[in-house]
Enzyme design. Sequence first.
Site, PDB file in Angstrom:
ATOM      1  CG  HIS A 162      45.430  35.530  83.737  1.00 60.75           C
ATOM      2  ND1 HIS A 162      44.802  36.479  82.977  1.00 60.75           N
ATOM      3  CD2 HIS A 162      44.462  34.960  84.511  1.00 60.75           C
ATOM      4  CE1 HIS A 162      43.505  36.510  83.289  1.00 60.75           C
ATOM      5  NE2 HIS A 162      43.269  35.584  84.206  1.00 60.75           N
ATOM      6  CB  SER A 198      74.279  27.163  71.094  1.00 57.63           C
ATOM      7  OG  SER A 198      75.120  28.275  70.889  1.00 57.63           O
ATOM      8  CE  LYS A 251      70.361  28.433  74.610  1.00 61.71           C
ATOM      9  NZ  LYS A 251      70.598  29.685  73.882  1.00 61.71           N
ATOM     10  CD  GLU A 284      63.042  27.856  69.348  1.00 64.17           C
ATOM     11  OE1 GLU A 284      63.966  27.008  69.325  1.00 64.17           O
ATOM     12  OE2 GLU A 284      63.243  29.067  69.391  1.00 64.17           O
TER      13      GLU A 284
END
Length: 495
Positions: free
Chosen positions: A188, A309, A315, A322
């Site tokens: 979980h 970024s 970043k 992804e």
Amino acid sequence: MSDHKNAKNTDDTAHGEAGESQTQQQGQGQPQSQSMWGGRFGAGPSAVMQEINASIGFDKRLYGEDIAGSRAHADMLAATGIISADDRDAIHEGLAQVKAEIEAGDFTFDPALEDIHMHIEARLREIVGDAGARLHTARSRNDQVATDFRLWCRGAIDRLDGLYTGLIEALMNAADTHAGTIMPGFTHLQTAQPVTLGHHLMAYVEMAMRDKGRLADCRARLNENPLGAAALAGTGFPIDRHMTADALGFDAPMANSLDAVSARDFALELLAALSIGATHLSRLADEIVLWATSAFGFLTLSDSFSTGSSIMPQKRNPDAAELVRAKVGRISGAMNGLMMVMKGLPLAYSKDMQEDKEPVFRAVDDFELCLVAMTGMMEDFHPNPDAMRAAAGQGFSTATDLADWLVRELKMPFRDAHHVTGAIVKYAETRSLMLADVPLAAMQEIEPKISAGVYDVLSVEASVASRTSFGGTAPENVRAAIKVAREKLIVKEPK
Ligand code: ARG
């Protein structure tokens, strides 16, 4: 990585090409009747008919397979006396020239010629004349395209299989390095029990091995020869389907001519295998994304697989992971799309089936890219063992070890041990203590028979080291599992 550079990724230009010739034709009046099948047609197809009908924009990728199929067919026609040896030789020479022209980018593609089969045949006839016109004896585009597409899928599976081996090796190497690196195991996404990072990575090796196996199963089932089924019913010519099967590396001719031209379950099966494989890759990709967050801090992304970024200088974004996580959408979409095309089609061939190729080409391209990107990420894998070790100790992750100790040492039934452990966890939680820091006296207040020996099982190191059951997370198990997996990989692939 890709099969035929020149003929690839033309999907998006297909309509453009068709559109251009459409305008030309409109300027020049009605197109002439189609030279390949237009014997009984007066006028040619309307421009929009041509546009919806043409598949050359994407099926040009099959040129290699189409030429291989034609060579095998010509050899068989000559061996059975259906065409002469001279015609056969002329066909071979002509096909070699066609192939060279396509590969040199010296070949004119024309949507009026519909598909790759007609392009190659038309050019062959230009080069060698009548011999080329005899090639289509005892053959139809229906068995031709089924043959080409099976050959293409088989080649794709072989490339994917090699890429899987690379990924599995990268995963095993990282697992080997981290056989003893402790991290939290989750259920979980809540801290559950400590595990080793090596064990976690080996879980993906198991998945990848099965995925590789699914591709091998698909390959074995698809490797039968449709050629010679002709349009749908077979042929009256004395062809030898075993000969073309052998020449093309198929195990046997397909047994039923109607099935041979109608079946696309091989493509669906490939897409299903890729969808499952992509699902697995997306889970690993997601863990990379999650672990690289500052909240987890388990991983530092390498420069090669992250981006910056344009506005936030601090970043480092896990774009490659992804995108691997996302690709499963396209790949399973391809599978569902083809399922819908095939659903309810009557036997035998219907033009609907021309729509089988783009989803497969796209899914295979996507999947190859995913495998290569994931392999790169695993070869460049920089975990932070300290952060993992610290997180592993959080969340009372050794509570099960405590309960097991009560069962083992005090002969307590597991359900009672679970209850006692719960009380000790509650005590620790209210005082912000780790389980290993709860004083013995406090534990004894809950269960008087607990002795100091209990502290031996409360560390995360002791916890993982104890889990030596078959398939468990102990470092020694991980090393043994890697050995077994390496042997499997070698056995399956005799070099
Ligand atoms: N381009 C077609 C396809 O991909 C080839 C088969 C065409 N057969 C036919 N009878 N029109 O399906």
